[in-house]
Design a protein around this motif. Structure first.
Motif, PDB file in Angstrom:
ATOM      1  N   ALA A 197       0.824  -1.214   0.122  1.00 32.39           N
ATOM      2  CA  ALA A 197       0.085   0.078   0.070  1.00 32.39           C
ATOM      3  C   ALA A 197       0.871   1.383  -0.014  1.00 32.39           C
ATOM      4  O   ALA A 197       0.536   2.148  -0.684  1.00 32.39           O
ATOM      5  CB  ALA A 197      -0.838   0.048   1.251  1.00 32.39           C
ATOM      6  N   SER A 198       1.807   1.302   0.752  1.00 36.76           N
ATOM      7  CA  SER A 198       2.941   2.332   0.939  1.00 36.76           C
ATOM      8  C   SER A 198       3.565   2.667  -0.380  1.00 36.76           C
ATOM      9  O   SER A 198       3.655   3.676  -0.848  1.00 36.76           O
ATOM     10  CB  SER A 198       3.747   2.172   2.098  1.00 36.76           C
ATOM     11  OG  SER A 198       2.998   2.024   3.249  1.00 36.76           O
ATOM     12  N   THR A 199       3.952   1.556  -0.930  1.00 35.51           N
ATOM     13  CA  THR A 199       4.748   1.788  -2.091  1.00 35.51           C
ATOM     14  C   THR A 199       3.813   2.040  -3.242  1.00 35.51           C
ATOM     15  O   THR A 199       4.188   3.051  -3.899  1.00 35.51           O
ATOM     16  CB  THR A 199       5.356   0.229  -2.676  1.00 35.51           C
ATOM     17  OG1 THR A 199       6.218  -0.148  -1.626  1.00 35.51           O
ATOM     18  CG2 THR A 199       6.124   0.363  -4.038  1.00 35.51           C
ATOM     19  N   ASN A 209      -6.203   2.369   4.640  1.00 38.76           N
ATOM     20  CA  ASN A 209      -5.248   1.952   5.876  1.00 38.76           C
ATOM     21  C   ASN A 209      -5.678   0.561   5.894  1.00 38.76           C
ATOM     22  O   ASN A 209      -6.841   0.244   6.227  1.00 38.76           O
ATOM     23  CB  ASN A 209      -5.558   2.829   7.022  1.00 38.76           C
ATOM     24  CG  ASN A 209      -4.550   2.646   8.125  1.00 38.76           C
ATOM     25  OD1 ASN A 209      -4.187   1.544   8.202  1.00 38.76           O
ATOM     26  ND2 ASN A 209      -4.476   3.506   9.067  1.00 38.76           N
ATOM     27  N   LEU A 210      -4.797  -0.406   5.937  1.00 37.72           N
ATOM     28  CA  LEU A 210      -5.207  -1.785   6.095  1.00 37.72           C
ATOM     29  C   LEU A 210      -5.694  -2.098   7.574  1.00 37.72           C
ATOM     30  O   LEU A 210      -6.532  -2.938   7.988  1.00 37.72           O
ATOM     31  CB  LEU A 210      -3.946  -2.714   5.780  1.00 37.72           C
ATOM     32  CG  LEU A 210      -3.607  -2.666   4.374  1.00 37.72           C
ATOM     33  CD1 LEU A 210      -2.454  -3.471   4.422  1.00 37.72           C
ATOM     34  CD2 LEU A 210      -4.845  -3.381   3.608  1.00 37.72           C
ATOM     35  N   SER A 211      -5.230  -1.238   8.603  1.00 38.48           N
ATOM     36  CA  SER A 211      -5.838  -1.383  10.093  1.00 38.48           C
ATOM     37  C   SER A 211      -7.567  -1.198  10.071  1.00 38.48           C
ATOM     38  O   SER A 211      -7.947  -1.406  11.139  1.00 38.48           O
ATOM     39  CB  SER A 211      -5.148  -0.425  10.825  1.00 38.48           C
ATOM     40  OG  SER A 211      -5.423   0.845  10.637  1.00 38.48           O
ATOM     41  N   VAL A 240      -7.854  -4.028  -0.543  1.00 37.64           N
ATOM     42  CA  VAL A 240      -6.997  -4.742   0.506  1.00 37.64           C
ATOM     43  C   VAL A 240      -6.035  -5.702  -0.508  1.00 37.64           C
ATOM     44  O   VAL A 240      -4.953  -5.668  -0.092  1.00 37.64           O
ATOM     45  CB  VAL A 240      -7.959  -5.633   1.297  1.00 37.64           C
ATOM     46  CG1 VAL A 240      -7.004  -6.191   2.405  1.00 37.64           C
ATOM     47  CG2 VAL A 240      -8.605  -4.591   2.221  1.00 37.64           C
ATOM     48  N   ALA A 241      -6.711  -6.332  -1.455  1.00 36.36           N
ATOM     49  CA  ALA A 241      -5.808  -7.263  -2.096  1.00 36.36           C
ATOM     50  C   ALA A 241      -4.679  -6.703  -2.914  1.00 36.36           C
ATOM     51  O   ALA A 241      -3.816  -7.301  -3.251  1.00 36.36           O
ATOM     52  CB  ALA A 241      -6.708  -8.116  -3.249  1.00 36.36           C
ATOM     53  N   GLN A 242      -5.138  -5.533  -3.309  1.00 39.50           N
ATOM     54  CA  GLN A 242      -3.979  -4.687  -3.895  1.00 39.50           C
ATOM     55  C   GLN A 242      -2.703  -4.207  -3.213  1.00 39.50           C
ATOM     56  O   GLN A 242      -1.632  -3.808  -3.649  1.00 39.50           O
ATOM     57  CB  GLN A 242      -4.617  -3.612  -4.810  1.00 39.50           C
ATOM     58  CG  GLN A 242      -5.419  -4.283  -6.065  1.00 39.50           C
ATOM     59  CD  GLN A 242      -6.173  -3.283  -6.738  1.00 39.50           C
ATOM     60  OE1 GLN A 242      -6.405  -1.903  -6.294  1.00 39.50           O
ATOM     61  NE2 GLN A 242      -6.603  -3.292  -8.202  1.00 39.50           N
ATOM     62  N   ALA A 243      -3.165  -3.920  -2.021  1.00 36.16           N
ATOM     63  CA  ALA A 243      -2.419  -3.162  -1.026  1.00 36.16           C
ATOM     64  C   ALA A 243      -1.639  -4.128  -0.268  1.00 36.16           C
ATOM     65  O   ALA A 243      -0.566  -3.855   0.169  1.00 36.16           O
ATOM     66  CB  ALA A 243      -3.297  -2.566   0.089  1.00 36.16           C
ATOM     67  N   THR A 244      -1.605  -5.637  -0.199  1.00 37.70           N
ATOM     68  CA  THR A 244      -0.678  -6.551   0.434  1.00 37.70           C
ATOM     69  C   THR A 244      -1.028  -7.974  -0.234  1.00 37.70           C
ATOM     70  O   THR A 244      -1.826  -8.244  -0.834  1.00 37.70           O
ATOM     71  CB  THR A 244      -1.303  -6.646   1.872  1.00 37.70           C
ATOM     72  OG1 THR A 244      -0.558  -7.556   2.485  1.00 37.70           O
ATOM     73  CG2 THR A 244      -2.775  -7.314   2.065  1.00 37.70           C
ATOM     74  N   ASP A 245       0.290  -8.537  -0.139  1.00 33.79           N
ATOM     75  CA  ASP A 245       0.143  -9.925  -0.695  1.00 33.79           C
ATOM     76  C   ASP A 245       0.043 -10.798   0.486  1.00 33.79           C
ATOM     77  O   ASP A 245       0.394 -11.967   0.118  1.00 33.79           O
ATOM     78  CB  ASP A 245       1.614 -10.133  -1.308  1.00 33.79           C
ATOM     79  CG  ASP A 245       2.722  -9.962  -0.280  1.00 33.79           C
ATOM     80  OD1 ASP A 245       2.600  -9.638   0.644  1.00 33.79           O
ATOM     81  OD2 ASP A 245       3.975 -10.027  -1.140  1.00 33.79           O
ATOM     82  N   ASP A 257     -13.622 -13.581  -5.986  1.00 30.53           N
ATOM     83  CA  ASP A 257     -12.178 -13.800  -6.014  1.00 30.53           C
ATOM     84  C   ASP A 257     -11.301 -12.750  -5.769  1.00 30.53           C
ATOM     85  O   ASP A 257     -11.521 -11.746  -6.433  1.00 30.53           O
ATOM     86  CB  ASP A 257     -11.929 -14.183  -7.451  1.00 30.53           C
ATOM     87  CG  ASP A 257     -10.508 -14.874  -7.898  1.00 30.53           C
ATOM     88  OD1 ASP A 257      -9.522 -14.437  -7.079  1.00 30.53           O
ATOM     89  OD2 ASP A 257     -10.328 -15.789  -8.580  1.00 30.53           O
ATOM     90  N   ALA A 258     -10.543 -12.578  -4.719  1.00 28.92           N
ATOM     91  CA  ALA A 258      -9.700 -11.610  -4.473  1.00 28.92           C
ATOM     92  C   ALA A 258      -8.735 -11.432  -5.654  1.00 28.92           C
ATOM     93  O   ALA A 258      -8.421 -10.096  -5.410  1.00 28.92           O
ATOM     94  CB  ALA A 258      -9.338 -11.783  -3.124  1.00 28.92           C
ATOM     95  N   ASN A 259      -8.196 -11.990  -6.194  1.00 34.09           N
ATOM     96  CA  ASN A 259      -7.251 -11.706  -7.260  1.00 34.09           C
ATOM     97  C   ASN A 259      -7.821 -11.019  -8.460  1.00 34.09           C
ATOM     98  O   ASN A 259      -7.116 -10.140  -8.868  1.00 34.09           O
ATOM     99  CB  ASN A 259      -6.639 -13.221  -7.879  1.00 34.09           C
ATOM    100  CG  ASN A 259      -5.815 -14.008  -6.836  1.00 34.09           C
ATOM    101  OD1 ASN A 259      -4.703 -13.513  -6.337  1.00 34.09           O
ATOM    102  ND2 ASN A 259      -6.081 -15.080  -6.511  1.00 34.09           N
TER     103      ASN A 259
END
Length: 275
Positions: free
Chosen positions: A154-156, A180-182, A231-236, A253-255
Motif C-alpha cells: 500500500a505504501s509503495t 489503511n489496512l488497519s 485490500v488485495a492490491q495493498a498486500t500480498d 475472487d480476491a485476485n
C-alpha cells in the motif's frame, strides 16, 4: 468486541489464545489465570524439548513452542512484553514441580510449528525458544494468529502514484494515501469453525449466514467487493486460494475482483471492515 483490530495473516490472531475448550474434553484446557497468563493443567502433555540439532520423532502427534522457563509463573511484565511484541500468538503457561514453562500452541503440523518458532526467535526476549514434541493427539489444535498485515504494498503504491501525479492532483494523492489496512480484519476463529491451510497457516472459512454476524462480533461490518479489491492490491499476505464473502451475498475472487459464486452455504473467507 473481538480482539482482532487489524487484518491478520491471525496467524492472525491480539490477539491471543487458543480457542476455549471445556476442561472435561482435554487436559490442555485453560484452568486458571495468574499474572495475566492463561494456565494449563499439569496433566497436559507438553512432551519433550528438541534441543540442539535433535530431529523430531516421526511418531510425534503435536508440537509446542516453548518461549521460556522460570521458577513458578513468569512475571506479569514478561507477559505484557510478549503481548506487545507477539500480540497474536496463543501464550499459556504450565507449572509442574515448581517450574513454569511459557508455551505457544499446540500445533499438529511440524511445518506450521516451525513457522511459529522462526518468528518467535526473531523477537529478542524469546530468541532461545525451542520446539517440544508430544505423542498425545490434539483434540483442539491452536489457531495460528499472525500480526497485522504489513502495508508495504500500500505504501509503495501510494508513493509511486503520488510521485507521478502532477502538483494539482494533491487531493487524489492524499485520498490514496488515506487507505489503511488497519481498518480491516478477519473474524476471530471459534471452536467448530471450518479451517484450511494456505501459506503454512490455518484460516477460518464461513458460510454467508455467519459472515456478517461474525464481523459484527468484532465491531465491524462485512466488507464490500470494492473493499476486498483494495485490500488485495495493498498486500500480498491475504489468503487467496478461496473466494471471499462480501456484501450482497457475493463470493468474490480476491485476485480478479470477479463474482464466482452466490451459493450461500459455501464456506469461504471473510473480510470485515470497521464501520
Amino acid at each position: 468486541m473481538g480482539r482482532w483490530r487489524g487484518l491478520v495473516v491471525t496467524l492472525m490472531a491480539t490477539w491471543g489464545m487458543i480457542s476455549s475448550v471445556n476442561a472435561a474434553q482435554t487436559p490442555c484446557a485453560i484452568i486458571d489465570n495468574q499474572q495475566g497468563w492463561p494456565i494449563i493443567g499439569e496433566k497436559c502433555d507438553i512432551g519433550n524439548g528438541l534441543w540442539g540439532d535433535q530431529s523430531p520423532d516421526p511418531q510425534s502427534s503435536a508440537f509446542w513452542v516453548q518461549c521460556g522457563a522460570t521458577n513458578g509463573v513468569p512475571s506479569r511484565q514478561f507477559y505484557q512484553t510478549l503481548r506487545q511484541g507477539l500480540p497474536d500468538l496463543p501464550f499459556q503457561v504450565q507449572v509442574r514441580e515448581g517450574r513454569g514453562r511459557c508455551l505457544i500452541g499446540p500445533y499438529q503440523a511440524l511445518d506450521v510449528a516451525n513457522v511459529v518458532l522462526k518468528r518467535v526467535r526473531m523477537f529478542g526476549p524469546t530468541r532461545q525458544a525451542v520446539l517440544r514434541q508430544t505423542r498425545q493427539p490434539l483434540s483442539q489444535p491452536a489457531v495460528i494468529r499472525l500480526p497485522p498485515l504489513a502495508e508495504t504494498k500500500a505504501s509503495t503504491m501510494s508513493e509511486t502514484k503520488a510521485s507521478t501525479l502532477p502538483e494539482t492532483s494533491g487531493k487524489a494523492a492524499q485520498s490514496e494515501a488515506a487507505f489503511n489496512l488497519s481498518h480491516f480484519g478477519l473474524p476471530e476463529p471459534e471452536q467448530g469453525d471450518k479451517q484450511y491451510t494456505e501459506k503454512g497457516m490455518s484460516w477460518v472459512r464461513l458460510p454467508y449466514a455467519k459472515a456478517e454476524p461474525r464481523c459484527q462480533q468484532e465491531g465491524m461490518v462485512l466488507a464490500s467487493r470494492q473493499d476486498l479489491t483494495q485490500v488485495a492490491q495493498a498486500t500480498d499476505q491475504l489468503p487467496m486460494r478461496l473466494p471471499y464473502w462480501v456484501q450482497g451475498a457475493q463470493g468474490v475472487d480476491a485476485n480478479t475482483g470477479t463474482v464466482v459464486t452466490r451459493n450461500q452455504v459455501a464456506a469461504l473467507n471473510v473480510l470485515c471492515k470497521k464501520g
